[in-house]
Scaffold this motif. Structure first.
Motif, mmCIF file in Angstrom:
data_model
loop_
_atom_site.group_PDB
_atom_site.id
_atom_site.type_symbol
_atom_site.label_atom_id
_atom_site.label_comp_id
_atom_site.label_asym_id
_atom_site.label_seq_id
_atom_site.Cartn_x
_atom_site.Cartn_y
_atom_site.Cartn_z
ATOM 1 N N SER A 1 28.471 18.352 -11.812
ATOM 2 C CA SER A 1 28.522 18.346 -13.278
ATOM 3 C C SER A 1 29.835 17.759 -13.776
ATOM 4 O O SER A 1 29.869 17.070 -14.799
ATOM 5 C CB SER A 1 28.349 19.777 -13.802
ATOM 6 O OG SER A 1 27.109 20.329 -13.414
ATOM 7 N N SER B 1 27.210 21.995 -18.674
ATOM 8 C CA SER B 1 27.435 20.999 -19.724
ATOM 9 C C SER B 1 28.925 20.958 -20.056
ATOM 10 O O SER B 1 29.402 21.712 -20.903
ATOM 11 C CB SER B 1 26.611 21.345 -20.971
ATOM 12 O OG SER B 1 26.805 20.378 -21.976
ATOM 13 N N ARG C 1 29.874 9.887 -17.828
ATOM 14 C CA ARG C 1 29.428 9.691 -19.216
ATOM 15 C C ARG C 1 30.610 9.359 -20.115
ATOM 16 O O ARG C 1 30.486 8.577 -21.065
ATOM 17 C CB ARG C 1 28.707 10.944 -19.694
ATOM 18 C CG ARG C 1 27.402 11.198 -18.927
ATOM 19 C CD ARG C 1 26.817 12.563 -19.244
ATOM 20 N NE ARG C 1 26.362 12.650 -20.627
ATOM 21 C CZ ARG C 1 25.938 13.784 -21.192
ATOM 22 N NH1 ARG C 1 25.938 14.910 -20.487
ATOM 23 N NH2 ARG C 1 25.531 13.795 -22.444
ATOM 24 N N ASP D 1 23.331 18.570 -13.784
ATOM 25 C CA ASP D 1 22.933 19.015 -15.124
ATOM 26 C C ASP D 1 23.083 20.521 -15.318
ATOM 27 O O ASP D 1 22.746 21.046 -16.385
ATOM 28 C CB ASP D 1 21.472 18.608 -15.395
ATOM 29 C CG ASP D 1 21.275 17.105 -15.359
ATOM 30 O OD1 ASP D 1 22.117 16.389 -15.958
ATOM 31 O OD2 ASP D 1 20.295 16.639 -14.745
ATOM 32 N N ASN E 1 29.564 14.070 -13.404
ATOM 33 C CA ASN E 1 28.635 13.577 -14.416
ATOM 34 C C ASN E 1 29.326 13.446 -15.765
ATOM 35 O O ASN E 1 29.132 12.451 -16.488
ATOM 36 C CB ASN E 1 27.443 14.528 -14.524
ATOM 37 C CG ASN E 1 26.373 14.018 -15.469
ATOM 38 O OD1 ASN E 1 26.038 12.832 -15.457
ATOM 39 N ND2 ASN E 1 25.823 14.903 -16.286
ATOM 40 N N ALA E 2 30.148 14.425 -16.118
ATOM 41 C CA ALA E 2 30.885 14.364 -17.386
ATOM 42 C C ALA E 2 31.851 13.180 -17.394
ATOM 43 O O ALA E 2 31.997 12.485 -18.415
ATOM 44 C CB ALA E 2 31.638 15.668 -17.621
#
Length: 365
Positions: A246, A203, A253, A200, A249-250
């Protein structure tokens, strides 16, 4: 019910030299009788990527021995197999020439039919070898050269629902790793670094999320990673771990949105006619455990079976090529003439529109 078939497969499309013998029984069940893969990782790692000339020469040096070993492990001779299947594209043209010419020579010498196989078809049909999966089903192909969502309707019948409009996901992993000074191949290196990172902290963008189209885009994400690294330079090991976490994670998603829409479309088109819908993931990036977990959760939530073949069958291998040849032979599809040419570009869905260009060698994706 079809005949019992034993097929010798050859794979040389990139930087793995592979040979395999696969059995397809009278009921359509598959068994790998002998399988050999020789990685060229050490030869290419010093360059940070695959060098086509080095790859082709390594295939020439190793392929004869690998074919001999695959036959030995299977307990058969060349005269015992029913056909020879060799990757004919897409891939690096030098490597394709080595494998396909070897397949042609063996077919000519033995009098066996030759099947010039699309490498992507090998990935598309692997779940039928490992899990006996019935048509139709969805396949997410994620590799260094391809990111596609494909409807697999039958042997030789494929419909591309989505593709990358710029970089493939595997390419994005490799370039992110290189940018951060991580070793080649980049995918495993990024995954290892991400385990100790904060997903996190950064972003990063999720391109095309929210759009109805099912295509992918990773170029902007790769650019955002570079900008993040430059903004905090010099980066520490923890910075690198946070960026990698991160980044993953992107991607997770993004896949939730892109694949989620694909699953909804599948259920809409096959409502009531497919009792157990399935999503298959294939390609080298399919080895990433974070992405596998994301897809498993997505399938559980939408009532789909999630099928990820064993890791050794997600990356390039000859068992999938042999199996694709067996499937084509069992389906009564014609063998190829010995003048068939390799194709560095070869879309699985010939009717799909090229989204990122079309050149002398054909559609880029």
């Amino acid at each position: 019910m079809s005949a019992r078939l034993r097929i010798l497969g050859i794979e040389t499309s990139c930087d793995e030299t592979a040979a395999s013998v696969v059995l397809r029984d009278e009921n359509g069940r598959g068994e790998i009788l002998g399988d050999v893969v020789l990685s060229q990782l050490e030869e290419h790692s010093v360059y940070g990527g695959v060098v086509p000339e080095i790859a082709a020469r390594a295939h020439v040096e190793a392929l004869d021995m690998l074919v001999e070993e695959a036959l030995l492990r299977a307990g058969v001779t060349l005269s015992d197999v029913d056909a020879i299947a060799a990757t004919s594209g897409p891939g690096l043209i030098g490597g394709l020439l080595v494998g396909l010419m070897t397949g042609k020579a063996m077919a000519r010498a033995s009098g066996k039919p030759l099947y010039a196989v699309n490498h992507l078809e090998g990935h598309a049909l692997t779940a039928r070898l490992t899990d006996g999966l019935a048509f139709p089903y969805l396949m997410l192909l994620v590799s260094g050269g391809h990111t596609q969502l494909i409807l697999v309707k039958d042997v030789g019948v494929y419909e591309r629902w989505g593709t990358t409009i710029d970089d493939a996901l595997g390419e994005a992993f490799d370039k992110t790793a290189k940018l951060l000074g991580l070793p080649y191949p980049g995918g495993p290196a990024v995954e290892r670094a991400a385990k100790s990172g904060n997903p996190d902290r950064f972003s990063f963008p999720r391109p095309l999320v929210g759009e109805a189209r099912l295509d992918f885009s990773f170029s902007g994400l790769k650019t955002a990673v570079r900008q993040a690294a430059q903004s905090i330079a010099p980066v520490t090991e923890q910075d690198i771990a946070d960026i990698c976490a991160s980044f993953q994670n992107a991607i997770s998603r993004t896949l939730k949105d892109r694949i989620g829409r694909g699953l909804a479309r599948f259920k809409g088109e096959f409502a009531g006619s497919v009792e157990h819908p399935a999503l298959v993931v294939a390609g080298g990036v399919a080895a990433n455990q974070t992405l596998r977990a994301t897809l498993q959760e997505l399938c559980d939530r939408n009532g789909f079976r999630f099928i990820a073949p064993p890791l050794q069958l997600c990356t390039d291998n000859a068992a999938m090529i042999a199996w694709a040849g067996a499937e084509r032979m069992a389906a009564g599809l014609p063998a190829d003439d010995l003048d068939v040419a390799p194709r560095s570009r070869w879309p699985l869905d010939a009717d799909a529109k090229a989204l990122i260009g079309f050149g002398k060698r054909g559609a880029k994706a």
